[in-house]
Design a protein around this motif. Structure first.
Motif, mmCIF file in Angstrom:
data_model
loop_
_atom_site.group_PDB
_atom_site.id
_atom_site.type_symbol
_atom_site.label_atom_id
_atom_site.label_comp_id
_atom_site.label_asym_id
_atom_site.label_seq_id
_atom_site.Cartn_x
_atom_site.Cartn_y
_atom_site.Cartn_z
ATOM 1 N N GLU A 111 -4.200 2.666 -3.095
ATOM 2 C CA GLU A 111 -4.622 3.885 -2.416
ATOM 3 C C GLU A 111 -4.171 3.917 -0.955
ATOM 4 N N ILE A 112 -3.734 2.769 -0.446
ATOM 5 C CA ILE A 112 -3.166 2.712 0.901
ATOM 6 C C ILE A 112 -1.675 2.969 0.762
ATOM 7 N N ILE A 113 -1.254 4.171 1.143
ATOM 8 C CA ILE A 113 0.114 4.635 0.913
ATOM 9 C C ILE A 113 1.080 4.052 1.935
ATOM 10 N N GLU A 114 0.671 4.003 3.188
ATOM 11 C CA GLU A 114 1.515 3.491 4.270
ATOM 12 C C GLU A 114 0.663 2.693 5.234
ATOM 13 N N VAL A 115 1.280 1.682 5.848
ATOM 14 C CA VAL A 115 0.656 0.937 6.941
ATOM 15 C C VAL A 115 1.729 0.751 8.007
ATOM 16 N N HIS A 116 1.399 1.121 9.237
ATOM 17 C CA HIS A 116 2.321 0.980 10.361
ATOM 18 C C HIS A 116 1.669 0.128 11.436
#
Length: 142
Positions: free
Chosen positions: A94-99
């Motif tokens: 459910e975490i699509i992107e992490v920056h």
């Protein structure tokens, strides 16, 4: 620099694929005045140069029940929490992107979930690594 080896036709082919990556090489060839084989060779070269590094799919998450779209700024509670947090983030679909970011916070996450309960559960898990600030998407405009 890869851009120095690209000509206008390469850029036109790239734009055709950006617009619709399902286009056949033959169709693109008709648009840029090349044969389908010539387009295929140029596309392979664009891959080799790293200009194209993959393909993606646009889809409508709402249609499968992922109606909550949120942005989470994560503030790590300690310098030692980063590795564990990244492992956690990579394991969660459910975490699509992490920056990793500078400025406010340590990480920005984009998440898609089925509802408030699922969002609450995820945020409770984030608290093991640090605090967070939540922003909900109201509408995607671009």
């Amino acid at each position: 620099m890869a851009n120095q080896t690209l000509d206008d036709t390469d850029l036109q082919i790239l734009q055709c694929l950006i617009d619709n990556s399902l286009r056949s090489h033959k169709e693109i060839g008709q648009l840029v005045h090349l044969s389908g084989q010539a387009v295929g060779a140029r596309v392979r070269r664009l891959h080799d140069l790293g200009v194209i590094d993959g393909y993606t799919l646009r889809w409508n998450p709402d249609k499968i029940g992922q109606t909550v779209h949120a942005f989470v700024t994560v503030f790590m509670k300690s310098n030692t929490a980063h590795t564990a947090f990244l492992s956690f983030a990579r394991s969660r679909p459910e975490i699509i992107e992490v920056h990793r970011v500078s400025g406010e916070g340590c990480y920005w996450m984009r998440v898609r979930l089925s509802g408030g309960g699922a969002l609450n559960a995820l945020l409770d898990e984030v608290l093991a690594y640090g605090n967070y600030k939540l922003s909900l998407s109201i509408e995607m405009v671009k």
